[in-house]
Design an enzyme around this catalytic site. Structure first.
Site, mmCIF file in Angstrom:
data_model
loop_
_atom_site.group_PDB
_atom_site.id
_atom_site.type_symbol
_atom_site.label_atom_id
_atom_site.label_comp_id
_atom_site.label_asym_id
_atom_site.label_seq_id
_atom_site.Cartn_x
_atom_site.Cartn_y
_atom_site.Cartn_z
ATOM 1 N N VAL A 138 0.868 -1.180 0.000
ATOM 2 C CA VAL A 138 0.000 0.000 0.000
ATOM 3 C C VAL A 138 0.906 1.231 0.000
ATOM 4 O O VAL A 138 1.423 1.638 1.031
ATOM 5 C CB VAL A 138 -0.944 0.029 1.215
ATOM 6 C CG1 VAL A 138 -1.735 1.336 1.239
ATOM 7 C CG2 VAL A 138 -1.892 -1.163 1.176
ATOM 8 N N LYS A 139 1.109 1.783 -1.182
ATOM 9 C CA LYS A 139 1.942 2.978 -1.314
ATOM 10 C C LYS A 139 1.119 4.206 -1.666
ATOM 11 O O LYS A 139 1.586 5.334 -1.520
ATOM 12 C CB LYS A 139 3.028 2.739 -2.372
ATOM 13 C CG LYS A 139 4.000 1.637 -1.978
ATOM 14 C CD LYS A 139 5.185 1.567 -2.917
ATOM 15 C CE LYS A 139 6.187 0.536 -2.432
ATOM 16 N NZ LYS A 139 7.403 0.488 -3.260
ATOM 17 N N THR A 140 -0.095 3.989 -2.159
ATOM 18 C CA THR A 140 -0.977 5.090 -2.527
ATOM 19 C C THR A 140 -2.405 4.722 -2.143
ATOM 20 O O THR A 140 -2.700 3.563 -1.805
ATOM 21 C CB THR A 140 -0.935 5.368 -4.046
ATOM 22 O OG1 THR A 140 -1.509 4.244 -4.730
ATOM 23 C CG2 THR A 140 0.496 5.598 -4.542
ATOM 24 N N ASP A 192 -3.828 1.808 -4.077
ATOM 25 C CA ASP A 192 -3.578 0.486 -3.509
ATOM 26 C C ASP A 192 -4.524 0.201 -2.348
ATOM 27 O O ASP A 192 -5.045 -0.911 -2.211
ATOM 28 C CB ASP A 192 -2.135 0.380 -3.012
ATOM 29 C CG ASP A 192 -1.110 0.690 -4.085
ATOM 30 O OD1 ASP A 192 -1.353 0.330 -5.254
ATOM 31 O OD2 ASP A 192 -0.073 1.297 -3.767
#
Length: 222
Positions: A116-118, A121
């Site tokens: 989960v980077k954004t 995601d």
């Protein structure tokens, strides 16, 4: 997330592995850097280190590791692009792989990687495209065949509080979604199902609701 993260490459100088982060990539090479057919192995930020080897490296480099310093352009207030511009200097712990002779990488299937980077995601992760296993691992649903849905939210949903307002009753069903694109300010009603490739557009300037129902391979103008 795959495109945004760092990938493993071989050093032309030593032949050993090294980590290349997006912040180290010249802007003109960004497209090539994000080519997942060329760079197939991405860093999952899971590290195993031999403490004896680490101690030797610390001794060799006066208590530090010679990690490359990366430069990231930011603003003091990340929500206000007009606020004072600053440079964030950082190092990536994964880059330490280049410090150890004989370091290697363990290849895992994409189904075990749920980054989960954004908010793109996070939107997918909260949907039924992912499941929580009995041993508390988050994995893609078996029906996804190891491929996550491709989510592209409008830039106004960069932060989680804005995204939460878009899905007050939870995200739509993405179990059969290939790609979803959201343009403009919207709010998802409970019971929305996305199948195939769907684009949702709202150019009115005010928030519009995506009504409950199934949307499949279409563009929805609100």
């Amino acid at each position: 997330a795959d495109k945004k993260g760092g990938h493993l490459a071989k050093s032309k100088e030593t032949g050993g592995l090294l980590l290349r982060e997006s912040a180290q990539c010249p802007e003109e090479d960004e497209k090539a850097f994000q080519d997942v057919t060329k760079y197939k192995f991405f860093n999952t930020n899971n590290l195993w280190v031999d403490l004896a080897a680490l101690k030797a490296q610390f001794k060799k480099h006066d208590g530090t590791l010679p990690l490359p310093v990366m430069k990231n352009a930011k603003t003091v207030d990340p929500r206000d692009k007009a606020s004072t511009k600053v440079l964030q200097l950082e190092t990536a712990m994964g880059a330490a792989i280049q410090c150890f002779d004989g370091a290697s990488a363990l290849v895992i299937p994409r189904s075990r990687f749920a980054p989960v980077k954004t908010t793109n995601d996070l939107f997918a992760l909260r949907s039924d495209a992912y499941v929580l296993t009995k041993d508390f691992r988050i994995t893609l649903a078996e029906k996804r065949n190891g491929i996550p849905p491709d989510v592209k939210l409008d830039g106004m949903y960069k932060f989680t509080d804005a995204m939460d307002k878009m899905i007050p009753d939870g995200p739509p069903s993405l179990i059969d979604c290939k790609k979803i694109v959201v343009e403009g300010e919207v709010k998802f009603a409970k019971g929305v199902v996305i199948k195939g490739t769907v684009t949702i557009k709202n150019t009115s300037g005010s928030c519009k609701e995506v009504a409950a129902g199934t949307y499949e391979d279409k563009t929805v103008e609100l």
